[in-house]
Design a protein around this motif. Sequence first.
Motif, PDB file in Angstrom:
ATOM      1  N   GLN A  51       0.848  -1.185   0.000  1.00 50.23           N
ATOM      2  CA  GLN A  51       0.000   0.000   0.000  1.00 50.23           C
ATOM      3  C   GLN A  51       0.886   1.239   0.000  1.00 50.23           C
ATOM      4  O   GLN A  51       1.798   1.368   0.825  1.00 50.23           O
ATOM      5  CB  GLN A  51      -0.919   0.003   1.227  1.00 50.23           C
ATOM      6  N   ASN A  52       0.627   2.137  -0.950  1.00 50.60           N
ATOM      7  CA  ASN A  52       1.413   3.371  -1.068  1.00 50.60           C
ATOM      8  C   ASN A  52       2.914   3.093  -1.122  1.00 50.60           C
ATOM      9  O   ASN A  52       3.716   3.739  -0.446  1.00 50.60           O
ATOM     10  CB  ASN A  52       1.099   4.320   0.093  1.00 50.60           C
ATOM     11  N   ASP A  53       3.286   2.097  -1.936  1.00 46.95           N
ATOM     12  CA  ASP A  53       4.700   1.728  -2.145  1.00 46.95           C
ATOM     13  C   ASP A  53       5.378   1.183  -0.893  1.00 46.95           C
ATOM     14  O   ASP A  53       6.596   1.087  -0.836  1.00 46.95           O
ATOM     15  CB  ASP A  53       5.519   2.911  -2.677  1.00 46.95           C
ATOM     16  N   THR A  54       4.599   0.836   0.126  1.00 48.68           N
ATOM     17  CA  THR A  54       5.156   0.252   1.355  1.00 48.68           C
ATOM     18  C   THR A  54       4.632  -1.174   1.508  1.00 48.68           C
ATOM     19  O   THR A  54       3.424  -1.407   1.484  1.00 48.68           O
ATOM     20  CB  THR A  54       4.778   1.085   2.598  1.00 48.68           C
ATOM     21  N   GLY A 186      13.395 -13.714   0.136  1.00 50.36           N
ATOM     22  CA  GLY A 186      12.194 -13.646   0.946  1.00 50.36           C
ATOM     23  C   GLY A 186      12.364 -12.724   2.131  1.00 50.36           C
ATOM     24  O   GLY A 186      13.482 -12.256   2.423  1.00 50.36           O
ATOM     25  N   PHE A 187      11.259 -12.453   2.823  1.00 48.11           N
ATOM     26  CA  PHE A 187      11.274 -11.646   4.042  1.00 48.11           C
ATOM     27  C   PHE A 187      10.425 -12.340   5.103  1.00 48.11           C
ATOM     28  O   PHE A 187       9.420 -12.975   4.784  1.00 48.11           O
ATOM     29  CB  PHE A 187      10.713 -10.246   3.778  1.00 48.11           C
ATOM     30  N   ILE A 188      10.850 -12.195   6.355  1.00 46.96           N
ATOM     31  CA  ILE A 188      10.132 -12.790   7.490  1.00 46.96           C
ATOM     32  C   ILE A 188       9.940 -11.729   8.570  1.00 46.96           C
ATOM     33  O   ILE A 188      10.832 -10.928   8.841  1.00 46.96           O
ATOM     34  CB  ILE A 188      10.933 -13.956   8.111  1.00 46.96           C
ATOM     35  N   THR A 189       8.779 -11.760   9.211  1.00 45.10           N
ATOM     36  CA  THR A 189       8.578 -10.985  10.425  1.00 45.10           C
ATOM     37  C   THR A 189       7.855 -11.848  11.449  1.00 45.10           C
ATOM     38  O   THR A 189       6.999 -12.664  11.094  1.00 45.10           O
ATOM     39  CB  THR A 189       7.771  -9.694  10.171  1.00 45.10           C
ATOM     40  N   ASN A 190       8.209 -11.688  12.726  1.00 44.48           N
ATOM     41  CA  ASN A 190       7.477 -12.383  13.786  1.00 44.48           C
ATOM     42  C   ASN A 190       6.527 -11.422  14.492  1.00 44.48           C
ATOM     43  O   ASN A 190       6.039 -11.696  15.585  1.00 44.48           O
ATOM     44  CB  ASN A 190       8.427 -13.037  14.796  1.00 44.48           C
ATOM     45  N   GLY A 191       6.269 -10.288  13.860  1.00 45.54           N
ATOM     46  CA  GLY A 191       5.349  -9.300  14.429  1.00 45.54           C
ATOM     47  C   GLY A 191       4.746  -8.449  13.334  1.00 45.54           C
ATOM     48  O   GLY A 191       4.009  -8.936  12.491  1.00 45.54           O
ATOM     49  N   HIS A 192       5.114  -7.173  13.334  1.00 48.58           N
ATOM     50  CA  HIS A 192       4.597  -6.228  12.346  1.00 48.58           C
ATOM     51  C   HIS A 192       5.778  -5.435  11.811  1.00 48.58           C
ATOM     52  O   HIS A 192       6.497  -4.791  12.578  1.00 48.58           O
ATOM     53  CB  HIS A 192       3.572  -5.311  13.013  1.00 48.58           C
ATOM     54  N   ALA A 193       6.003  -5.481  10.492  1.00 51.38           N
ATOM     55  CA  ALA A 193       7.145  -4.795   9.890  1.00 51.38           C
ATOM     56  C   ALA A 193       6.735  -4.110   8.602  1.00 51.38           C
ATOM     57  O   ALA A 193       5.822  -4.563   7.897  1.00 51.38           O
ATOM     58  CB  ALA A 193       8.275  -5.785   9.617  1.00 51.38           C
ATOM     59  N   LYS A 194       7.418  -3.013   8.296  1.00 49.72           N
ATOM     60  CA  LYS A 194       7.165  -2.267   7.067  1.00 49.72           C
ATOM     61  C   LYS A 194       8.457  -2.152   6.263  1.00 49.72           C
ATOM     62  O   LYS A 194       9.530  -1.910   6.829  1.00 49.72           O
ATOM     63  CB  LYS A 194       6.631  -0.873   7.379  1.00 49.72           C
ATOM     64  N   ILE A 195       8.345  -2.328   4.941  1.00 47.32           N
ATOM     65  CA  ILE A 195       9.483  -2.195   4.033  1.00 47.32           C
ATOM     66  C   ILE A 195       9.132  -1.145   2.989  1.00 47.32           C
ATOM     67  O   ILE A 195       8.068  -1.210   2.371  1.00 47.32           O
ATOM     68  CB  ILE A 195       9.787  -3.527   3.307  1.00 47.32           C
ATOM     69  N   SER A 196      10.026  -0.188   2.786  1.00 45.89           N
ATOM     70  CA  SER A 196       9.794   0.812   1.748  1.00 45.89           C
ATOM     71  C   SER A 196      11.063   0.986   0.910  1.00 45.89           C
ATOM     72  O   SER A 196      12.160   0.602   1.316  1.00 45.89           O
ATOM     73  CB  SER A 196       9.386   2.154   2.369  1.00 45.89           C
ATOM     74  N   GLN A 197      10.880   1.552  -0.272  1.00 50.11           N
ATOM     75  CA  GLN A 197      11.985   1.866  -1.194  1.00 50.11           C
ATOM     76  C   GLN A 197      12.833   0.629  -1.522  1.00 50.11           C
ATOM     77  O   GLN A 197      14.053   0.707  -1.613  1.00 50.11           O
ATOM     78  CB  GLN A 197      12.866   2.984  -0.604  1.00 50.11           C
ATOM     79  N   LEU A 198      12.162  -0.495  -1.691  1.00 54.09           N
ATOM     80  CA  LEU A 198      12.870  -1.739  -2.005  1.00 54.09           C
ATOM     81  C   LEU A 198      13.342  -1.743  -3.459  1.00 54.09           C
ATOM     82  O   LEU A 198      12.549  -1.570  -4.377  1.00 54.09           O
ATOM     83  CB  LEU A 198      11.962  -2.944  -1.758  1.00 54.09           C
ATOM     84  N   THR A 199      14.638  -1.939  -3.646  1.00 52.11           N
ATOM     85  CA  THR A 199      15.229  -2.046  -4.969  1.00 52.11           C
ATOM     86  C   THR A 199      16.172  -3.239  -5.015  1.00 52.11           C
ATOM     87  O   THR A 199      17.019  -3.403  -4.121  1.00 52.11           O
ATOM     88  CB  THR A 199      16.032  -0.777  -5.330  1.00 52.11           C
ATOM     89  N   ILE A 200      16.018  -4.079  -6.028  1.00 51.24           N
ATOM     90  CA  ILE A 200      16.904  -5.219  -6.238  1.00 51.24           C
ATOM     91  C   ILE A 200      17.602  -4.997  -7.582  1.00 51.24           C
ATOM     92  O   ILE A 200      16.931  -4.875  -8.613  1.00 51.24           O
ATOM     93  CB  ILE A 200      16.131  -6.545  -6.257  1.00 51.24           C
ATOM     94  N   LYS A 201      18.928  -4.924  -7.555  1.00 54.66           N
ATOM     95  CA  LYS A 201      19.667  -4.504  -8.739  1.00 54.66           C
ATOM     96  C   LYS A 201      20.755  -5.521  -9.071  1.00 54.66           C
ATOM     97  O   LYS A 201      21.498  -5.968  -8.203  1.00 54.66           O
ATOM     98  CB  LYS A 201      20.288  -3.126  -8.473  1.00 54.66           C
ATOM     99  N   THR A 202      20.835  -5.877 -10.341  1.00 57.79           N
ATOM    100  CA  THR A 202      21.933  -6.729 -10.808  1.00 57.79           C
ATOM    101  C   THR A 202      23.196  -5.874 -10.911  1.00 57.79           C
ATOM    102  O   THR A 202      23.159  -4.742 -11.396  1.00 57.79           O
ATOM    103  CB  THR A 202      21.615  -7.301 -12.198  1.00 57.79           C
ATOM    104  N   ILE A 203      24.322  -6.417 -10.433  1.00 54.71           N
ATOM    105  CA  ILE A 203      25.605  -5.703 -10.532  1.00 54.71           C
ATOM    106  C   ILE A 203      26.590  -6.575 -11.312  1.00 54.71           C
ATOM    107  O   ILE A 203      26.427  -7.787 -11.393  1.00 54.71           O
ATOM    108  CB  ILE A 203      26.157  -5.346  -9.136  1.00 54.71           C
ATOM    109  N   PRO A 204      27.614  -5.954 -11.888  1.00 54.05           N
ATOM    110  CA  PRO A 204      28.609  -6.727 -12.667  1.00 54.05           C
ATOM    111  C   PRO A 204      29.341  -7.750 -11.833  1.00 54.05           C
ATOM    112  O   PRO A 204      29.528  -7.562 -10.637  1.00 54.05           O
ATOM    113  CB  PRO A 204      29.565  -5.641 -13.174  1.00 54.05           C
TER     114      PRO A 204
END
Length: 204
Positions: A51-54, A186-204
């Motif tokens: 929601q809203n990029d989060t 993957g991501f795991i939480t044992n409660g309540h967590a928020k992730i924002s501005q996630l970027t996965i980038k291939t590098i040389p």
Amino acid sequence: MKIKHLTFLASTMLLISCSGTISTAKKEYQITKTAALKSAWNFNPNEWRLQNDTLTGNGGPMHWGVIESKKKLPKNYEIDFKVNIVKESLFEVMLHIDQENYIRTYLYTIDQNIVIGRGAYNKNSDEYSKRGGPTLFKKPMQLENNKWYAVKIRVSNNQLYFTVNNQTFLECSIEKSNLNQQGKLGFITNGHAKISQLTIKTIP
């Protein structure tokens, strides 16, 4: 005008294609739309939502909330994001998921450490013995609930670098530590967590 339209269409098809990894034609992957999240990740919508990029995850001490990519990570990559552990103690990035095994990179507010470890996760069981795993490397860091942290994970030539807030830093050789050399994210939480501005980038 027609050529521009065809180029855009071709690029779009490449971005949503069923390639072997989550890297794209632009060598960068971001989660910004719910449709993309549903097509590229396995998750329970009662546990994870965008929601809203989060990206927000909800789990509990007895049942961890898990989201897992459908595609493999590239051989060399960089992951950047901000995380807020709103409630409870554990937020974990699962690297190189292969069947039930993966590399644990996580923030743990109880021990006040960032950690690299060997992980296992059985999707069909909430038994404590069938999740988590041993710590291999750790470094003290003051961690608080309801506070944002900048996380950077880089894998280059089988070397893993894990940094939080550009201050606390862990490094290890994936091969020498006998850790999975390829797999999903993957991501795991044992409660309540928020992730924002996630970027996965291939590098040389």
